[in-house]
Every structure is written in C-alpha cells, then in structure tokens.
Design a protein around this motif. Structure first.
Motif, PDB file in Angstrom:
ATOM      1  N   ASP A 185       0.810  -1.218   0.000  1.00 53.24           N
ATOM      2  CA  ASP A 185       0.000   0.000   0.000  1.00 53.24           C
ATOM      3  C   ASP A 185       0.848   1.275   0.000  1.00 53.24           C
ATOM      4  OD1 ASP A 185       1.030  -0.298   2.522  1.00 53.24           O
ATOM      5  OD2 ASP A 185      -0.846   0.120   3.580  1.00 53.24           O
ATOM      6  N   ARG A 186       2.154   1.138  -0.199  1.00 52.29           N
ATOM      7  CA  ARG A 186       3.045   2.299  -0.234  1.00 52.29           C
ATOM      8  C   ARG A 186       3.370   2.675  -1.677  1.00 52.29           C
ATOM      9  NH1 ARG A 186       8.215   1.571   3.497  1.00 52.29           N
ATOM     10  NH2 ARG A 186       8.311   3.822   3.086  1.00 52.29           N
ATOM     11  N   GLU A 187       3.375   3.977  -1.946  1.00 53.45           N
ATOM     12  CA  GLU A 187       3.703   4.482  -3.275  1.00 53.45           C
ATOM     13  C   GLU A 187       4.632   5.678  -3.146  1.00 53.45           C
ATOM     14  OE1 GLU A 187       0.130   5.397  -5.372  1.00 53.45           O
ATOM     15  OE2 GLU A 187      -0.378   3.279  -5.735  1.00 53.45           O
ATOM     16  N   ALA A 188       5.635   5.711  -4.016  1.00 56.83           N
ATOM     17  CA  ALA A 188       6.556   6.843  -4.071  1.00 56.83           C
ATOM     18  C   ALA A 188       6.756   7.199  -5.545  1.00 56.83           C
ATOM     19  CB  ALA A 188       7.883   6.500  -3.407  1.00 56.83           C
ATOM     20  N   PRO A 189       5.945   8.118  -6.090  1.00 57.17           N
ATOM     21  CA  PRO A 189       6.067   8.477  -7.514  1.00 57.17           C
ATOM     22  C   PRO A 189       7.417   9.116  -7.819  1.00 57.17           C
ATOM     23  CG  PRO A 189       3.984   9.244  -6.572  1.00 57.17           C
ATOM     24  CD  PRO A 189       4.851   8.819  -5.425  1.00 57.17           C
ATOM     25  N   ASP A 190       7.826   8.988  -9.086  1.00 59.76           N
ATOM     26  CA  ASP A 190       9.043   9.668  -9.519  1.00 59.76           C
ATOM     27  C   ASP A 190       8.719  11.142  -9.804  1.00 59.76           C
ATOM     28  OD1 ASP A 190       7.772   9.717 -12.007  1.00 59.76           O
ATOM     29  OD2 ASP A 190       8.956   8.083 -12.829  1.00 59.76           O
ATOM     30  N   ARG A 191       9.673  11.864 -10.345  1.00 62.64           N
ATOM     31  CA  ARG A 191       9.484  13.305 -10.541  1.00 62.64           C
ATOM     32  C   ARG A 191       8.418  13.625 -11.573  1.00 62.64           C
ATOM     33  NH1 ARG A 191      15.265  14.886 -13.420  1.00 62.64           N
ATOM     34  NH2 ARG A 191      15.000  13.640 -15.330  1.00 62.64           N
ATOM     35  N   ASP A 192       8.056  12.629 -12.382  1.00 64.67           N
ATOM     36  CA  ASP A 192       6.977  12.815 -13.348  1.00 64.67           C
ATOM     37  C   ASP A 192       5.637  12.341 -12.806  1.00 64.67           C
ATOM     38  OD1 ASP A 192       8.715  13.834 -15.342  1.00 64.67           O
ATOM     39  OD2 ASP A 192       9.322  11.786 -15.853  1.00 64.67           O
ATOM     40  N   GLY A 193       5.635  11.935 -11.550  1.00 69.30           N
ATOM     41  CA  GLY A 193       4.402  11.446 -10.950  1.00 69.30           C
ATOM     42  C   GLY A 193       4.057  10.021 -11.330  1.00 69.30           C
ATOM     43  N   GLU A 194       5.008   9.286 -11.875  1.00 68.43           N
ATOM     44  CA  GLU A 194       4.763   7.930 -12.358  1.00 68.43           C
ATOM     45  C   GLU A 194       5.279   6.881 -11.371  1.00 68.43           C
ATOM     46  OE1 GLU A 194       3.024   7.391 -15.086  1.00 68.43           O
ATOM     47  OE2 GLU A 194       2.903   9.546 -15.529  1.00 68.43           O
ATOM     48  N   LEU A 195       4.750   5.672 -11.521  1.00 64.29           N
ATOM     49  CA  LEU A 195       5.169   4.533 -10.702  1.00 64.29           C
ATOM     50  C   LEU A 195       5.552   3.376 -11.632  1.00 64.29           C
ATOM     51  CD1 LEU A 195       2.279   4.717  -8.097  1.00 64.29           C
ATOM     52  CD2 LEU A 195       4.701   5.144  -7.594  1.00 64.29           C
ATOM     53  N   PRO A 196       6.695   3.474 -12.315  1.00 68.79           N
ATOM     54  CA  PRO A 196       7.061   2.449 -13.298  1.00 68.79           C
ATOM     55  C   PRO A 196       7.651   1.170 -12.712  1.00 68.79           C
ATOM     56  CG  PRO A 196       8.707   4.179 -13.267  1.00 68.79           C
ATOM     57  CD  PRO A 196       7.620   4.616 -12.329  1.00 68.79           C
ATOM     58  N   PHE A 197       7.907   1.130 -11.406  1.00 69.76           N
ATOM     59  CA  PHE A 197       8.518  -0.047 -10.790  1.00 69.76           C
ATOM     60  C   PHE A 197       7.713  -0.507  -9.581  1.00 69.76           C
ATOM     61  CE2 PHE A 197      11.965   2.261 -12.899  1.00 69.76           C
ATOM     62  CZ  PHE A 197      12.510   1.261 -13.685  1.00 69.76           C
ATOM     63  N   ARG A 198       7.931  -1.753  -9.182  1.00 72.24           N
ATOM     64  CA  ARG A 198       7.231  -2.327  -8.037  1.00 72.24           C
ATOM     65  C   ARG A 198       8.151  -3.302  -7.321  1.00 72.24           C
ATOM     66  NH1 ARG A 198       3.576  -5.689 -12.156  1.00 72.24           N
ATOM     67  NH2 ARG A 198       5.118  -7.282 -12.709  1.00 72.24           N
ATOM     68  N   ILE A 199       7.796  -3.615  -6.063  1.00 76.00           N
ATOM     69  CA  ILE A 199       8.434  -4.682  -5.310  1.00 76.00           C
ATOM     70  C   ILE A 199       7.458  -5.840  -5.256  1.00 76.00           C
ATOM     71  CG2 ILE A 199       9.346  -5.392  -3.072  1.00 76.00           C
ATOM     72  CD1 ILE A 199      10.286  -2.563  -2.605  1.00 76.00           C
ATOM     73  N   ASP A 200       7.896  -7.015  -5.728  1.00 79.38           N
ATOM     74  CA  ASP A 200       7.009  -8.174  -5.875  1.00 79.38           C
ATOM     75  C   ASP A 200       7.584  -9.358  -5.094  1.00 79.38           C
ATOM     76  OD1 ASP A 200       4.944  -9.805  -6.758  1.00 79.38           O
ATOM     77  OD2 ASP A 200       6.002 -10.387  -8.584  1.00 79.38           O
TER      78      ASP A 200
END
Length: 302
Positions: A185-200
């Motif tokens: 449930d944690r999110e840390a967007p990049d400088r463009d506001g995107e979330l291109p990676f995940r921890i699985d």
C-alpha cells in the motif's frame, strides 16, 4: 520469413505448454529439478511436437544451468532435432528471452529499457550484503530486474519473518534514488508522478522490477516465437504456483485459444477464471507438476 508449413508434420499434438519453473518444475526447496520423471516427460513431449516454453522470473543463467543442462543430459538434443519440435525460454517475466535448440540455449536478448540503473542495483546489493546476508543473497545473474533470494541453508519460516523488513528498507532506498516505486500500500512516484517499478515478493524471493514485466508478457512472446516457427496448437496448458502465473492462461484465453491452468499451490487462493483451472489430486509444487506432465504424456501416448 513465414514458416514453411510443408516442413512440419501434419499430426502434431494439439497441445502447448507454458511452464513456470519454481514450483511446478523445480523444487522450491532445492531450487533444482529433483524429480527425474519431469526431465524425461519434457523430453518426450518435446520430441512428440508439443511446444514447450519456460516462462519464469528466473534468470537465463539459472534456466541454462538448472533446466536446459539436465534436459540435454536426458536427450533433449535429439528431441529438438525432431521435425516440429519447439522449445523457448522467457526469463525475468519477459525482461529477457532466448531460443532453446539442440545445441542448448541461444543468444539471450534483453529489454534494457525496463532495467534499473547501477545506482539502484549497487544500493540493493550493499543493503543485502551488510544487513541481510544471514538469510538471503543478491542474485547477480539478473539482467532486467533486481532480485534477492532465500539462502538454501535457511528455513523458509525464518526467511519469511525477515523478508518484509528487507522489502521496506529496499523501498526506502530505491525510491530515495528517484525511482517511482510501489510496494503493497506504499507508493513513491518519480518526478513525473509515475510509478514504473514495483516490489514483488514470492515465498522464496523478492523481485524489484518494472511494472511491465509479468507472465502475460512472457506468454505473448513465447506464442509469437512459436508461431514464427510453425502452426500453433489450439489447446494450451499453463502451470504455476503463484497467482501471477494465471496471467499466462489469461493471455492465451484472450487470444481465442483453449486454456487450462494447473495451480500447483492452491492454498494461496485459487482464482475464478473463464477457463479451466485445475489441481492435481492433493499434490503440490513439483510433485503436482510431475504428475500432470506424466498424464499429458500418457494421454498423447508418447
């Protein structure tokens, strides 16, 4: 160049296999193919003309050494010399891939656009070595993702107790470097506001990866490769021990093929799907995989 249909036998079996490796093929304890019949049945099914793809989060090096090498020792080279025989490997959930032929694994191709930079790779490596090396190790063989894995001399229950502590530390480290990252449930967007990676997480490892990497991507790549070599069967069986493995059958079903998914770890929660989802008696992991492959071979009479 389109394949020459006349070069393929007209009586190829109407079956294709899309196989996760850890769980249904390799033991999650030994991380190797511990049941010899799995090797013999895969060789026999390949020789009979059943296209076989290994679609895994594992690296190409792991599949070369722990899957392809023992298969070659059991006669895979002769099987893949048979007209109509096809085998393929998709690694790191679609981040890299290679043909598998009578000479073994071919040149590995990598989708470098989905890979991490050296700052994240080096940072996670140091985190593991300095704080978590008593329970896990950094997988140096990955090309497109960052992976750590439970040490084989550590009990799984002990590893699972430590795993979330590592994952929270890795989240803080990688997101702190500017990578857009999601973990539970944690999110840390990049400088463009995107979330291109995940921890699985899995039961024996943790992957830090592009959100574009998954088993449906691997299934698509495998079917495209097989279609470039010969006619495709209408019936496909996928096999896996994680909920993400259902994505292989999801893709096959979406393309209009008949799909069956074999869940070898149903205790994790079986998913409701518009295609057949089966278990193998009360067997799990590679025992279930071995039993199902034996049934396939028996049904085809090979």
């Amino acid at each position: 160049m389109p394949f020459d249909a006349s070069a393929y036998p007209s009586d190829l079996p109407d079956l294709g296999l899309l196989l996760d490796v850890d769980g249904p093929i390799a033991s999650p304890v030994s991380r190797s193919i511990a049941i010899p019949s799995i090797l013999d049945d895969l060789v026999a099914l390949t020789a009979a003309g059943v296209p076989v793809a290994f679609i895994t989060g594992r690296s190409d090096a792991f599949i070369r050494d722990n899957v392809v090498a023992p298969l070659l020792e059991r006669g895979l080279a002769d099987a893949l010399s048979t007209p109509g025989a096809r085998m393929y490997g998709v690694f790191e959930k679609g981040g890299s891939w290679a043909t598998i032929d009578a000479h073994g694994m071919g040149e590995v191709e990598v989708d470098s656009a989905l890979a991490f930079g050296p700052d994240a790779i080096g940072g996670v490596r140091e985190l593991v070595e300095h704080e978590y090396s008593d329970s896990m190790f950094f997988d140096e063989t990955k090309r497109a993702m960052i992976s750590i894995e439970q040490r084989t001399d550590v009990e799984n229950a002990d590893y699972l107790e430590v795993q979330p502590h590592f994952e929270r530390a890795a989240f803080d480290l990688v997101s702190g470097l500017g990578y857009g990252l999601r973990y539970r449930d944690r999110e840390a967007p990049d400088r463009d506001g995107e979330l291109p990676f995940r921890i699985d997480p899995t039961i024996i490892s943790t992957d830090i990866e592009s959100v574009l990497l998954d088993k449906d991507r691997g299934a698509r790549r495998a079917l495209e490769r097989f279609a470039s070599l010969g006619p495709l069967p209408r019936r496909w069986v996928s096999m896996g021990d994680s909920r993400s493995d259902y994505l292989m059958a999801d893709y096959v079903h979406s393309e209009g093929y008949e799909a069956t998914h074999v869940d070898v770890r149903p205790s994790d929660g079986m998913l409701d799907r518009p295609y057949s989802v089966v278990t193998v008696d009360d067997l799990i992991h590679d025992e279930a995989g071995a039993a199902y492959l034996a049934r396939c071979r028996e049904q085809l009479g090979v």
